[in-house]
Design a protein around this motif. Structure first.
Motif, PDB file in Angstrom:
ATOM      1  N   THR A  35     108.895  38.177  24.877  1.00  0.00           N
ATOM      2  CA  THR A  35     107.892  37.855  25.882  1.00  0.00           C
ATOM      3  C   THR A  35     106.544  38.497  25.609  1.00  0.00           C
ATOM      4  O   THR A  35     105.549  38.086  26.190  1.00  0.00           O
ATOM      5  CB  THR A  35     108.374  38.287  27.283  1.00  0.00           C
ATOM      6  N   SER A  36     106.493  39.507  24.742  1.00  0.00           N
ATOM      7  CA  SER A  36     105.215  40.162  24.480  1.00  0.00           C
ATOM      8  C   SER A  36     105.154  40.640  23.037  1.00  0.00           C
ATOM      9  O   SER A  36     106.174  40.935  22.414  1.00  0.00           O
ATOM     10  CB  SER A  36     105.004  41.333  25.427  1.00  0.00           C
ATOM     11  N   MET A  37     103.939  40.737  22.530  1.00  0.00           N
ATOM     12  CA  MET A  37     103.759  41.237  21.174  1.00  0.00           C
ATOM     13  C   MET A  37     104.122  42.719  21.056  1.00  0.00           C
ATOM     14  O   MET A  37     104.726  43.105  20.059  1.00  0.00           O
ATOM     15  CB  MET A  37     102.327  40.992  20.688  1.00  0.00           C
ATOM     16  N   PRO A  38     103.795  43.580  22.041  1.00  0.00           N
ATOM     17  CA  PRO A  38     104.229  44.976  21.908  1.00  0.00           C
ATOM     18  C   PRO A  38     105.748  45.109  21.757  1.00  0.00           C
ATOM     19  O   PRO A  38     106.224  45.905  20.948  1.00  0.00           O
ATOM     20  CB  PRO A  38     103.729  45.631  23.193  1.00  0.00           C
ATOM     21  N   ALA A  39     106.503  44.303  22.501  1.00  0.00           N
ATOM     22  CA  ALA A  39     107.964  44.342  22.374  1.00  0.00           C
ATOM     23  C   ALA A  39     108.393  43.866  20.989  1.00  0.00           C
ATOM     24  O   ALA A  39     109.292  44.445  20.366  1.00  0.00           O
ATOM     25  CB  ALA A  39     108.609  43.488  23.448  1.00  0.00           C
ATOM     26  N   SER A  61     116.937  41.319  10.665  1.00  0.00           N
ATOM     27  CA  SER A  61     116.400  41.692  11.972  1.00  0.00           C
ATOM     28  C   SER A  61     114.882  41.588  11.990  1.00  0.00           C
ATOM     29  O   SER A  61     114.294  41.214  12.996  1.00  0.00           O
ATOM     30  CB  SER A  61     116.817  43.118  12.334  1.00  0.00           C
ATOM     31  N   VAL A  62     114.253  41.921  10.869  1.00  0.00           N
ATOM     32  CA  VAL A  62     112.794  41.767  10.768  1.00  0.00           C
ATOM     33  C   VAL A  62     112.434  40.291  10.896  1.00  0.00           C
ATOM     34  O   VAL A  62     111.541  39.918  11.663  1.00  0.00           O
ATOM     35  CB  VAL A  62     112.254  42.341   9.439  1.00  0.00           C
ATOM     36  N   ALA A  63     113.139  39.451  10.154  1.00  0.00           N
ATOM     37  CA  ALA A  63     112.873  38.012  10.204  1.00  0.00           C
ATOM     38  C   ALA A  63     113.103  37.458  11.604  1.00  0.00           C
ATOM     39  O   ALA A  63     112.309  36.653  12.101  1.00  0.00           O
ATOM     40  CB  ALA A  63     113.748  37.283   9.190  1.00  0.00           C
ATOM     41  N   ASP A  64     114.176  37.876  12.246  1.00  0.00           N
ATOM     42  CA  ASP A  64     114.453  37.411  13.614  1.00  0.00           C
ATOM     43  C   ASP A  64     113.362  37.838  14.580  1.00  0.00           C
ATOM     44  O   ASP A  64     112.929  37.054  15.425  1.00  0.00           O
ATOM     45  CB  ASP A  64     115.805  37.936  14.100  1.00  0.00           C
ATOM     46  N   ALA A  65     112.889  39.086  14.451  1.00  0.00           N
ATOM     47  CA  ALA A  65     111.831  39.573  15.341  1.00  0.00           C
ATOM     48  C   ALA A  65     110.553  38.761  15.143  1.00  0.00           C
ATOM     49  O   ALA A  65     109.868  38.418  16.112  1.00  0.00           O
ATOM     50  CB  ALA A  65     111.568  41.059  15.095  1.00  0.00           C
ATOM     51  N   VAL A  66     110.242  38.438  13.895  1.00  0.00           N
ATOM     52  CA  VAL A  66     109.041  37.642  13.623  1.00  0.00           C
ATOM     53  C   VAL A  66     109.195  36.238  14.182  1.00  0.00           C
ATOM     54  O   VAL A  66     108.295  35.713  14.842  1.00  0.00           O
ATOM     55  CB  VAL A  66     108.742  37.606  12.099  1.00  0.00           C
ATOM     56  N   LEU A  67     110.345  35.615  13.955  1.00  0.00           N
ATOM     57  CA  LEU A  67     110.547  34.238  14.412  1.00  0.00           C
ATOM     58  C   LEU A  67     110.648  34.117  15.925  1.00  0.00           C
ATOM     59  O   LEU A  67     110.391  33.050  16.480  1.00  0.00           O
ATOM     60  CB  LEU A  67     111.793  33.649  13.753  1.00  0.00           C
ATOM     61  N   PRO A  70     106.035  35.825  20.282  1.00  0.00           N
ATOM     62  CA  PRO A  70     105.185  34.843  20.951  1.00  0.00           C
ATOM     63  C   PRO A  70     104.016  34.404  20.066  1.00  0.00           C
ATOM     64  O   PRO A  70     103.484  33.315  20.230  1.00  0.00           O
ATOM     65  CB  PRO A  70     104.685  35.566  22.202  1.00  0.00           C
ATOM     66  N   ASN A  71     103.626  35.240  19.107  1.00  0.00           N
ATOM     67  CA  ASN A  71     102.557  34.916  18.170  1.00  0.00           C
ATOM     68  C   ASN A  71     103.093  35.185  16.765  1.00  0.00           C
ATOM     69  O   ASN A  71     102.931  36.284  16.218  1.00  0.00           O
ATOM     70  CB  ASN A  71     101.320  35.765  18.474  1.00  0.00           C
ATOM     71  N   ILE A  72     103.726  34.191  16.186  1.00  0.00           N
ATOM     72  CA  ILE A  72     104.400  34.351  14.897  1.00  0.00           C
ATOM     73  C   ILE A  72     103.439  34.766  13.781  1.00  0.00           C
ATOM     74  O   ILE A  72     103.765  35.681  13.011  1.00  0.00           O
ATOM     75  CB  ILE A  72     105.199  33.083  14.532  1.00  0.00           C
ATOM     76  N   PRO A  73     102.246  34.170  13.658  1.00  0.00           N
ATOM     77  CA  PRO A  73     101.346  34.618  12.573  1.00  0.00           C
ATOM     78  C   PRO A  73     100.968  36.098  12.687  1.00  0.00           C
ATOM     79  O   PRO A  73     100.907  36.799  11.673  1.00  0.00           O
ATOM     80  CB  PRO A  73     100.121  33.717  12.730  1.00  0.00           C
ATOM     81  N   HIS A  74     100.749  36.576  13.896  1.00  0.00           N
ATOM     82  CA  HIS A  74     100.406  37.993  14.077  1.00  0.00           C
ATOM     83  C   HIS A  74     101.587  38.878  13.691  1.00  0.00           C
ATOM     84  O   HIS A  74     101.427  39.881  12.980  1.00  0.00           O
ATOM     85  CB  HIS A  74      99.983  38.257  15.515  1.00  0.00           C
ATOM     86  N   ALA A  75     102.772  38.528  14.138  1.00  0.00           N
ATOM     87  CA  ALA A  75     103.966  39.309  13.817  1.00  0.00           C
ATOM     88  C   ALA A  75     104.222  39.308  12.310  1.00  0.00           C
ATOM     89  O   ALA A  75     104.583  40.337  11.725  1.00  0.00           O
ATOM     90  CB  ALA A  75     105.179  38.754  14.559  1.00  0.00           C
TER      91      ALA A  75
END
Length: 114
Positions: A35-39, A61-67, A70-75
Motif C-alpha cells: 500500500t505504500s512505498m515506505p513499506a 523476496s526482492v523481486a516479489d517486493a518490487v512487483l 505501488p510504484n514499480i519503477p521506483h522500487a
C-alpha cells in the motif's frame, strides 16, 4: 525481395512475442500489493540484507517486493541501485539507501549470492 503487408508483420510479431512469452514468463509475485512505498522499501531492504548474508532464496523476496510495489519503477530503481552499491562494496551507502540498521556482506556466501 518480397515485401510484407503491415498486417502480416503485425501477425508475425504477435506470434513471436507470444511464443517467447510462454517460455520466459515468470510466476506471479507472492503476496498482496503493497500500500505504500515506505513499506515496500522496508521489504526490499530486509530481503537485500539477507541476500548480502548469502541467502540465495531471498532474491525472490526482492523481486516479489518490487512487483508488489505501488510504484514499480521506483522500487526497481532503489533495489538495483542498492544492489550495485553492494557489488561495489559501498555498504554504508547501500545501508542508508535501504534505511536498514545493519548491512553486512558475507565475504564468501554474500558475494556468491550477489
Amino acid at each position: 525481395a518480397q515485401e510484407r503487408t503491415s498486417a502480416e508483420r503485425a501477425s508475425a510479431l504477435e506470434n513471436l512475442s507470444t511464443s517467447r512469452g510462454s517460455n520466459t514468463r515468470a510466476p506471479p509475485p507472492r503476496g498482496p500489493k503493497s500500500t505504500s512505498m515506505p513499506a515496500t522499501l522496508i521489504h526490499i531492504g530486509a530481503a537485500l540484507a539477507q541476500v548480502a548474508l548469502g541467502e540465495h532464496k531471498s532474491i525472490r523476496s526482492v523481486a516479489d517486493a518490487v512487483l508488489c510495489a505501488p510504484n514499480i519503477p521506483h522500487a526497481l530503481a532503489v533495489s538495483s541501485s542498492a544492489l550495485r552499491l553492494l557489488l561495489q562494496r559501498r555498504t554504508e551507502e547501500a545501508r542508508v539507501l535501504l534505511s536498514v540498521d545493519i548491512l553486512h556482506v558475507s565475504p564468501v556466501d554474500g558475494d556468491a549470492a550477489l
